[in-house]
Design a protein around this motif. Structure first.
Motif, PDB file in Angstrom:
ATOM      1  N   ARG A  98      -0.714 -12.313   2.158  1.00 56.87           N
ATOM      2  CA  ARG A  98      -1.410 -11.412   3.087  1.00 56.87           C
ATOM      3  C   ARG A  98      -1.945 -10.229   2.277  1.00 56.87           C
ATOM      4  NH1 ARG A  98      -0.119  -7.432   7.449  1.00 56.87           N
ATOM      5  NH2 ARG A  98      -1.464  -7.969   9.192  1.00 56.87           N
ATOM      6  N   HIS A 304       1.187 -19.431  16.121  1.00 52.88           N
ATOM      7  CA  HIS A 304       1.446 -18.644  14.916  1.00 52.88           C
ATOM      8  C   HIS A 304       0.889 -19.409  13.720  1.00 52.88           C
ATOM      9  CE1 HIS A 304       3.788 -16.916  11.555  1.00 52.88           C
ATOM     10  NE2 HIS A 304       4.134 -18.150  11.272  1.00 52.88           N
ATOM     11  N   ASP A 305      -0.145 -18.846  13.054  1.00 51.84           N
ATOM     12  CA  ASP A 305      -0.709 -19.482  11.865  1.00 51.84           C
ATOM     13  C   ASP A 305       0.278 -19.403  10.699  1.00 51.84           C
ATOM     14  OD1 ASP A 305      -3.549 -18.107  13.085  1.00 51.84           O
ATOM     15  OD2 ASP A 305      -3.663 -20.172  12.344  1.00 51.84           O
ATOM     16  N   TYR A 316      -7.354 -23.580  10.730  1.00 52.33           N
ATOM     17  CA  TYR A 316      -7.158 -22.732  11.913  1.00 52.33           C
ATOM     18  C   TYR A 316      -7.494 -23.455  13.203  1.00 52.33           C
ATOM     19  CZ  TYR A 316      -7.373 -18.911   8.482  1.00 52.33           C
ATOM     20  OH  TYR A 316      -7.159 -18.089   7.408  1.00 52.33           O
ATOM     21  N   GLU A 332      -4.125 -15.621  21.748  1.00 57.60           N
ATOM     22  CA  GLU A 332      -4.113 -15.308  20.319  1.00 57.60           C
ATOM     23  C   GLU A 332      -3.163 -14.166  20.041  1.00 57.60           C
ATOM     24  OE1 GLU A 332      -5.487 -16.592  17.578  1.00 57.60           O
ATOM     25  OE2 GLU A 332      -6.478 -18.220  18.661  1.00 57.60           O
ATOM     26  N   LEU A 333      -2.496 -14.240  18.899  1.00 58.17           N
ATOM     27  CA  LEU A 333      -1.701 -13.104  18.440  1.00 58.17           C
ATOM     28  C   LEU A 333      -2.647 -12.034  17.896  1.00 58.17           C
ATOM     29  CD1 LEU A 333       1.176 -14.914  16.500  1.00 58.17           C
ATOM     30  CD2 LEU A 333       1.424 -13.540  18.577  1.00 58.17           C
ATOM     31  N   THR A 336      -4.605 -12.053  13.920  1.00 56.50           N
ATOM     32  CA  THR A 336      -4.444 -13.495  13.870  1.00 56.50           C
ATOM     33  C   THR A 336      -5.161 -14.091  12.670  1.00 56.50           C
ATOM     34  OG1 THR A 336      -4.580 -15.515  15.197  1.00 56.50           O
ATOM     35  CG2 THR A 336      -6.442 -13.993  15.341  1.00 56.50           C
ATOM     36  N   ARG A 337      -5.089 -15.396  12.556  1.00 59.58           N
ATOM     37  CA  ARG A 337      -5.711 -16.139  11.466  1.00 59.58           C
ATOM     38  C   ARG A 337      -5.340 -15.566  10.102  1.00 59.58           C
ATOM     39  NH1 ARG A 337      -9.209 -17.416  15.750  1.00 59.58           N
ATOM     40  NH2 ARG A 337      -9.771 -19.627  15.738  1.00 59.58           N
ATOM     41  N   ASN A 340      -2.868 -12.745  10.148  1.00 64.07           N
ATOM     42  CA  ASN A 340      -1.597 -12.910  10.854  1.00 64.07           C
ATOM     43  C   ASN A 340      -0.420 -12.446  10.013  1.00 64.07           C
ATOM     44  OD1 ASN A 340       0.173 -13.776  12.900  1.00 64.07           O
ATOM     45  ND2 ASN A 340       0.418 -15.795  11.949  1.00 64.07           N
ATOM     46  N   LYS A 367       6.951  -9.384  12.286  1.00 65.54           N
ATOM     47  CA  LYS A 367       6.621 -10.594  13.031  1.00 65.54           C
ATOM     48  C   LYS A 367       7.264 -10.549  14.406  1.00 65.54           C
ATOM     49  CE  LYS A 367       4.530 -14.128  13.748  1.00 65.54           C
ATOM     50  NZ  LYS A 367       3.089 -14.223  13.510  1.00 65.54           N
ATOM     51  N   GLN A 370       5.500  -8.236  16.617  1.00 65.70           N
ATOM     52  CA  GLN A 370       4.217  -8.795  17.018  1.00 65.70           C
ATOM     53  C   GLN A 370       4.404  -9.781  18.170  1.00 65.70           C
ATOM     54  OE1 GLN A 370       2.457 -11.651  14.370  1.00 65.70           O
ATOM     55  NE2 GLN A 370       0.373 -11.045  14.866  1.00 65.70           N
TER      56      GLN A 370
END
Lengths: 416, 237
Positions: A98, A304-305, A316, A332-333, A336-337, A340, A367, A370
């Motif tokens: 990330r 969850h990705d 995705y 969607e969270l 996201t993607r 995430n 997490k 979220q």
């Protein structure tokens, strides 16, 4: 002190890592990216700082002449404290990258950590369990021909049970020469049964691998051993003469399959298609080879990705398409993607068991928050490590959700 | 002219140019000698094909769009500073030559050119220098304090010094472009000419700071100028 670590780390500085060592401007964009840092506030967890810590040994001069230069570069060095910081910097990481997404230069701390872990292990620093599992995987691959009867027997039992439960003539073929698809599962029925149902419904000519897809040497940065384990899979695929290898709901394994196998095996595997089970199943649905009952699930759910399938794998749409085909309330969270939050359980941390449990739960806090904010009942994902971690987070942080797998949802919604 | 001034006007500039270009060559050579990593690093979104990856990396370079998404405030500071830097580079062509094509097109004489240069230069200098103070100040607190190294502070001080001396010449003195042409073209052709005087006392500092920057450049993090594109291309492959 740390001489072996230094020597080995130097040899592992590949071109991308040399860029990282040279051009990181410490802008701090990565500060907001890392779930460990968000939860701990420990500087050793700041992604760019992990590289500065590595530089403590890579750029240290032993003579006094280097003092000014060392100061200028922020090289402090200091035996024990440095070792402890290095251990946290390299082991408290899931390799989710990330941070690389946040970085203006895409600098790859996951790659650094892989090199750092391997180098620390040369000094015996780090959880041993991960490496032990990795070694067991290598051994299994080497002796599989001698022990395969055991697994074949196990699968016969599973097959019988499955047929009794479903009242359908579902097979779990193993060691089948001439099959079209080789499906490499994970340990445990959950990675086999749903796939078996779907393969049967799709009329696929498949065989279950004698091996499992997991590759714990990848987590310890031991790429030689990781390649050996992967080679066993290739050898089985070649022996059985399959056309395609399908990997299960597993992040790191899929990443190696799609993005490392080329470099490891080159033309040797030119004829083989390689894909993830989620994409395979999405293909069956698109082609009409399987039918599902729309709206089978009407719970509020989200996807969850998994990091290795999402930002590191580019997959995705297929999991979302599958979920929407069987569920009505997919949300969607946020974010996201590719943005995430990592579940916090990757990078071998689950395999490290008690050594890393506390760190793992701490790192999973962003997490958990979220998920809580999302206000859903189910969290669906496509990676076994994520499922385990999310279940643990659910308990630890009292989230009140259920964790589901994509392939499992589809299998439960099949119209026979 | 003092010995020190003589050295910085007529000797060290050549050293700076040599070290700058030689150093960059050396850095590129060192990078090329490193083993590529044995895998596709596959960070998504991942453009298909080398040219697409290059184009994508260049768009990122000129817009910092990734940073815009994840850290809006840092994006403002970083983007404005680099934008000012870009305009300054363009404007500094006037040390050697001029935008004759533009002046002819607009029909501008020396006075108009001078005024335009003063305004544009001041804007560019402001865009460059003011964000530097923000970039510096943010390194004094919180997580940035842990992350920042002495190099990070020193280079910011140097850049601020270059910016402020530039302002001094532009706003408190009245820099005349002909003197610059004469001096710098003189250096370039080894036909040494007197140093500019309209620029006042700041010129030697400005010039010396820039030379220091050039000598430092190949060995520090400013190589992200080149390395950022290379890194993005390999990690998104």
């Amino acid at each position: 002190m740390l001489d072996k670590f230094t020597e080995v780390l130097r040899s592992r500085i590949s071109r991308p890592l040399q860029y990282y060592e040279d051009i990181c401007v410490r802008c701090g964009a990565c500060i907001d990216a890392c779930h460990f840092y968000a939860a701990s506030g420990d500087p050793a967890h700041i992604p760019a700082h992990r590289m500065t810590l590595a530089k403590q040994v890579l750029q240290r001069r032993d003579s006094g002449d280097g003092m000014l230069l060392e100061w200028y570069r922020g090289i402090e060095g200091d035996g024990q404290r440095l070792t402890a910081r290095l251990e946290r910097a390299m082991w408290d990481c899931t390799g989710c990258r990330r941070c690389a997404v946040f970085c203006p230069f895409d600098l790859d701390t996951g790659l650094l950590v892989s090199a750092g872990r391997y180098s620390l292990l040369q000094e015996g620093i780090g959880p041993e369990m991960i490496g032990e599992i990795g070694d067991a995987e290598v051994s299994k691959g080497e002796i599989i021909e001698d022990i395969k009867e055991f697994y074949i027997e196990q699968m016969k039992e599973l097959e019988t049970r499955l047929q009794e439960e479903t009242d359908i003539d579902i097979r779990v073929p193993m060691d089948k020469e001439g099959a079209r698809v080789l499906y490499v599962p994970l340990v445990g029925e959950e990675a086999i049964v749903p796939a078996a149902k779907i393969f049967h419904a799709a009329g696929e000519d498949w065989t279950l691998s004698l091996l499992t897809a997991t590759n714990h040497s990848y987590f310890t940065g031991d790429m030689e051993k990781a390649k050996k384990v992967a080679r066993s899979v290739i050898e089985e695929a070649q022996r059985l003469g399959v056309e395609a290898i399908v990997y299960p709901e597993c992040g790191h394994a899929t990443r190696t399959l799609l993005y490392y196998f080329d470099a490891w095996f080159g033309d040797e595997i030119g004829g083989l298609t390689r894909t993830n089970i989620v994409k395979q199943v999405a293909g069956y649905l698109t082609e009409g080879r399987i039918q599902v009952k729309p709206g089978t699930f009407d719970t509020d759910l989200t996807y969850h990705d998994p990091c290795n399938l999402g930002r590191n794998g580019g997959m995705y749409e297929e999991p979302r398409r599958l979920i929407r085909s069987v569920a009505t309330n997919l949300r969607e969270l946020d974010p996201t993607r590719e943005l995430n939050w990592c579940c916090g359980g990757g990078g071998g941390l689950i395999a490290a068991t008690e050594d890393m449990d506390d760190v793992r739960m701490m790192g999973g806090r962003p997490k958990a928050e979220q998920i809580r904010e999302a206000g859903v009942e189910w969290v669906v994902t496509a990676c076994e490590n994520c499922k385990t971690q999310l279940n643990d987070l659910n308990e630890h942080y009292a989230l009140g959700v259920e964790i589901k797998g994509v392939v499992n949802l589809v299998a439960d919604a099949l119209v026979w | 002219m003092s010995v020190v001034a003589f050295i910085f006007y007529y000797i060290t500039p050549y050293l700076a140019v040599l070290v700058f270009f030689g150093g960059i060559g050396y850095r590129l050579y060192r990078w090329s000698r490193k083993e590529p990593v044995g895998a596709h690093l596959s960070l998504f979104p991942r453009p298909e094909g080398r040219l697409a990856r290059l184009a994508d990396a260049l768009v990122d370079t000129f817009t910092l769009r990734g940073l815009f998404k994840v850290n809006r405030l840092l994006w403002v500071g970083g983007f404005l500073m680099h934008l000012g830097l870009f305009f300054i580079f363009v404007g500094h062509i006037r040390a050697f030559t001029d935008f004759y094509f533009l002046w002819n097109l607009l029909g501008w004489g020396p006075e108009q050119q001078h005024t335009f240069s003063a305004v544009a230069g001041t804007i560019a200098g402001t865009l460059f220098t003011v964000p530097l103070f923000y970039l510096l100040a943010r390194r004094w607190s919180g997580s940035m304090k842990w992350l920042s190294t002495p190099e990070d502070f020193l280079i910011l001080y140097l850049l601020v010094g270059i910016g402020l001396t530039g302002f001094h010449m532009r706003l408190l003195r009245d820099v005349q472009v002909q003197e610059l042409h004469r001096f710098f073209n003189g250096l370039a052709t080894f036909n040494w000419q007197p140093a500019p005087v309209s620029t006042g006392s700041s010129f030697i500092y400005h010039f010396a700071f820039v030379q220091l920057l050039m000598i430092y450049f190949p060995f520090g993090k400013l190589t992200h100028t080149i390395g950022s594109v290379l890194s993005k291309m390999v990690v998104r492959s």
